[in-house]
Write an enzyme that holds these catalytic residues in place. Structure first.
Site, PDB file in Angstrom:
ATOM      1  N   ARG A 125      38.488   9.021  40.588  1.00 10.87           N
ATOM      2  CA  ARG A 125      38.355   9.768  41.843  1.00 10.87           C
ATOM      3  C   ARG A 125      38.028   8.830  43.000  1.00 10.87           C
ATOM      4  O   ARG A 125      38.512   9.007  44.120  1.00 10.87           O
ATOM      5  CB  ARG A 125      37.286  10.837  41.681  1.00 10.87           C
ATOM      6  N   LYS A 239      36.382  12.868  47.741  1.00  9.78           N
ATOM      7  CA  LYS A 239      34.927  12.875  47.895  1.00  9.78           C
ATOM      8  C   LYS A 239      34.555  11.939  49.048  1.00  9.78           C
ATOM      9  O   LYS A 239      34.026  10.831  48.857  1.00  9.78           O
ATOM     10  CB  LYS A 239      34.242  12.448  46.601  1.00  9.78           C
ATOM     11  N   GLU A 289      35.392  26.677  46.499  1.00 11.42           N
ATOM     12  CA  GLU A 289      34.180  26.195  45.846  1.00 11.42           C
ATOM     13  C   GLU A 289      33.003  26.343  46.789  1.00 11.42           C
ATOM     14  O   GLU A 289      33.136  26.867  47.905  1.00 11.42           O
ATOM     15  CB  GLU A 289      34.335  24.732  45.423  1.00 11.42           C
TER      16      GLU A 289
END
Length: 446
Positions: A125, A239, A289
């Site tokens: 990620r 992220k 989310e």
């Protein structure tokens, strides 16, 4: 108290260094704690050169990262005494070019080893985020060695191993040593272009748990219908710092209305509903989310479901993926608790990732959220506030005073995996022993 720097031992016969005496780790909040007692790693490069063997050579375990002078790592800085050098024109301060990861290191209650959970997935990620933010990604070997080094040199800040439930032998959770790798544009500039200098940073903090033991009440979530966390074509699946900045004001507003957090929607599906549907626009809307956690539903049909990643608006959480894999691998163990949750003895457990609508919440018997900080946390209710355009409210059969049967079982499974008490062929490399050799640490497995 100031701790002197040292060259960490690998495969030390003396074992893992003990926790710092005099620290009540169990009472620490989820925050930066005791910064004057730990160290961070800092390396720099430029975008043209990127990260090279001069920074770290895995064949020799040498390079700038591991160079030692007078018994001290040159890349290791004292958090309180050597702050990160930043200028007003620093690229990341002006243009938000920062990505980061969050990992948890815990002591095993059975072996005493310091174990890091699934850093391989964090690296994947991290590398994707670096590309999105025009930052050169470090090699896998550099990333892993940086993690290992910062953990070894801060092991005095790693809390004691969690206690075991006397009835089940399952770890009861507790404090952890949180580690955050960061990649940021640290050069100086005014124009909108890639930073002339890149910094790779690894820092840690001992942190408390969202909850400890068995008893915990569920979250009250606000269904956010006005503010967008992420849109298709954006950076919702990266992220990066900006993804969290946009959630701060809505989060403060939600808390003022008595909620713990927001549950975000794919706003385009709310504003552009299917005209032929008998459902209201809100009930047709697709879930995303929370501000910093993924969401799961346990449906009365026996389905454990979480929103899929195909829209590119949801962060692919490591705990999210871990829960999905565990639920698939250990479905037979989940069947009895699923039967208890839904009230049907012959219910079949299914696990899926798909678009999840607001209407699906009305069929849920349990809802929970996942994250590195939270592990697995139950949700007791989801609804709009009085001043929202459309009204919606649902309270779930399980989760108000304690987790539902499925939620609690998945939490136990996760804690067993993290402690090295539960394994299988597919997950045997999820744990990395901090005090193994650099090569074994990269491979994973205990």
């Amino acid at each position: 108290m100031v701790v002197s720097k040292f060259k960490a031992a690998v495969n030390s016969d003396e074992g893992v260094p003990p926790p710092q005496e005099g620290v009540e780790f169990a009472k620490l909040p989820w925050n930066l704690n005791l910064p004057d007692q730990h160290y961070y790693v800092h390396l720099t490069t430029d975008p043209e050169s990127g990260w090279t063997l001069e920074h770290y050579d895995p064949k020799t375990d040498g390079g700038i990262l591991t160079d030692v002078t007078d018994g001290e790592y040159k890349s290791l800085k004292h958090y309180g005494q050597s702050p990160l050098p930043l200028f007003p024109s620093t690229t990341s301060l002006n243009y938000g070019t920062t990505i980061w990861e969050g990992l948890a290191c815990r002591r095993s209650p059975t072996t005493g080893k310091a174990l890091l959970f699934r850093p391989q997935m964090n690296y994947a990620r991290f590398a994707r985020g670096a590309h999105a933010m025009c930052l050169p990604p470090p090699s896998y070997e550099l990333f892993m060695r940086g993690l290992q080094m910062v953990l070894q040199n801060n092991m005095h800040m790693c809390p004691p191993a969690p206690e075991l439930d006397p009835d089940t032998g399952v770890p009861l959770g507790g404090a952890k040593l949180y580690v955050r790798p960061m990649l940021l544009g640290s050069g100086q500039q005014l124009g909108l272009h890639a930073s002339p200098q890149i910094s790779l940073v690894f820092f840690v903090s001992p942190t408390g748990s969202y909850f400890q033991g068995k008893a915990m009440g569920g979250l009250k979530l606000h269904l956010e219908t006005r503010k967008s966390r992420a849109a298709r074509g954006g950076t919702g699946n990266i992220k990066c710092s900006g993804n969290y900045a946009v959630t701060m004001r809505p989060l403060m507003d939600a808390k003022e209305h008595g909620f713990h957090d927001n549950l975000y929607l794919e706003l385009d599906t709310y504003h552009n509903p299917t005209p032929s549907s008998t459902l209201s626009p809100l009930r047709q809307a697709i879930l995303q989310e929370l501000s910093a956690a993924n969401i799961f539903l346990v449906l009365e049909s026996g389905e454990i479901v979480t929103p899929c990643l195909s829209r590119g608006t949801i962060l692919p959480g490591v705990t999210r993926d871990s829960v999905l894999e565990m639920a698939k691998m250990f479905k037979d163990e989940l069947q009895p608790v699923m039967a208890k949750s839904v009230g049907k003895e012959d219910i079949e457990v299914t696990v899926s990732e798909r678009d999840v609508s607001v209407e699906d919440l009305n069929s849920a018997v349990e809802v929970f959220v996942t994250g590195t900080a939270a592990e697995v946390v139950p949700v007791q209710s989801i609804g709009t506030s009085a001043d929202d355009e459309e009204s919606f409210s649902v309270k779930f059969p399980h989760g108000e005073s304690e987790p539902g049967p499925v939620t609690f079982k998945l939490l136990e499974m996760l804690r067993e995996v993290v402690a090295g008490q539960r394994t299988s062929e597919k997950i045997q490399d999820w744990l990395c022993d901090v005090h193994s050799t650099p090569e074994d640490f990269r491979k994973g497995g205990i």
